[in-house]
Design an enzyme around this catalytic site. Structure first.
Site: not given
Ligand code: ASP
Length: 346
Positions: A16, A60-61, A93, A169, A281-282
């Site tokens: 983004t 896009d990631s 992401d 995370t 999972q925590c």
């Molecule tokens: N879908 C996008 C990505 O991870 C979201 C972002 O850029 O924050 O590439």
């Protein structure tokens, strides 16, 4: 303030942050990073030299793959001596996976590698992208009085926190404050001033040459337990052809149901050479299999503790170790020790 005569290489991978709105269609499109200064005129106020490299096409990631991590490592390694630091612009992401992978792939790193991105494109009025970018550049070029870099490690900078990359995370899909490092203190707080938490920042050995690594093996599964999980699901996962490691997401401090079938399946897989790593999972806290009977049985089944590791870090560390051809027992042993500050030992 960025010191004089410093330089930074910005690597735009996608996401983004690097998007602008097409004035005719209104759609978000990636812009040419050679024109970065046009979109971020604030860059002219920094004292440092800024060069850019852009992935073509940007990704896009969610489409990130180990091949792209290798490409980033190549770029950093090829340009290592030319820059004081590196800023990687990346979608949010899977940013935590990339940061974790890079922390293992860039052995002996002695310069800052700062990953950042944004929730809103850099062209938007309320964007968080400009601030994240400017702060990352400042951190990537920050120096101690003796000229050594302040933060010689792979980090994620988001909103006002600088975090160790392999401890981070993505937590929130909407807030500007999207990332957390639950089990390790932040390396710096960025407010009016950037306040470094010197005691927890990695101390580099600048005399050792950077050793880039490219070998990764992705034959890994992540198995998340839930009450009522069916024997067939576990059996099917553990019998995947060619499977070499499993990240087992357990409850609390590393506990799992005491079902006989579960322990039999896990023990059988371990004996066949599949490395099984127990992570909780925590979000916060550590795996302590000795604490409850429900965890103790796992320990006896040959499962190795992931301590306070994130899943992102456990997955990429396993890829790295498997890729380097270690035997299962050697991998289990190496999972018990930090390679790049990714776990805290009790
Ligand atoms: N879908 C996008 C990505 O991870 C979201 C972002 O850029 O924050 O590439």
């Amino acid at each position: 303030m960025t010191p004089q005569n410093t330089s930074v290489l910005i690597i735009y991978t996608g996401g983004t942050i690097g998007m602008i709105q097409n004035p005719e269609t209104g759609a978000l499109e990636t812009f040419n990073f050679e024109h970065l200064h046009t979109h971020v005129p604030e860059l002219q106020k920094t004292n440092c030299t800024i060069d850019t490299i852009q992935f073509d096409p940007p990704i896009d990631s969610s489409d990130m793959e180990p091949e792209a991590w290798r490409k980033i490592v190549h770029i950093i390694s090829d340009n290592y001596d030319m820059y004081n630091g590196f800023v990687i612009l990346h979608g949010t992401d899977t940013m935590a996976y990339t940061a974790s992978a890079l922390s293992f792939m860039l052995e002996n790193l002695a310069k800052p590698v700062i990953l950042t991105g944004s929730q809103l494109p850099i062209c938007m009025l309320r964007t968080d992208g400009k601030e994240n970018l400017m702060t990352s550049i400042e951190i990537a070029t920050a120096q101690n009085p003796d000229g050594t870099p302040v933060v010689p490690e792979v980090c994620i900078l988001f909103e006002n926190h600088l975090m160790r990359g392999n401890r981070t995370t993505k937590l929130n899909a909407e807030n500007f404050n999207a990332f957390r490092s639950f089990n390790y203190p932040v390396l710096a707080d960025a407010g009016i001033h950037i306040k470094y938490n010197y005691g927890v920042i990695h101390k580099a050995m600048p005399t050792l040459p950077l050793e880039p690594h490219y070998l990764l093996d992705t034959r890994i599964a992540v198995l998340k337990l839930f009450p009522g999980i069916h024997e067939n699901v576990v059996a099917a996962t553990l019998s995947i052809e060619g499977l070499r490691a499993v990240v087992l997401e357990t409850y609390g401090s590393g506990n799992a149901p005491r079902r006989k079938w579960l322990l039999r399946l896990l023990e059988g897989a371990s004996k066949r050479g599949i490395v099984i790593v127990n992570v909780s999972q925590c979000c916060a806290g550590t795996v302590e299999m000795e604490r409850y009977e429900t965890g103790y049985h796992l320990l006896q089944s040959g499962i190795v503790s992931g301590y306070d590791s994130t899943t992102e870090s456990a997955v990429t560390k396993l890829m790295f170790l498997l890729g380097h051809g270690y035997e299962p027992e050697e991998i289990r042993e190496k999972m018990r020790h930090p390679l790049a500050g990714e776990i805290t030992l009790p």
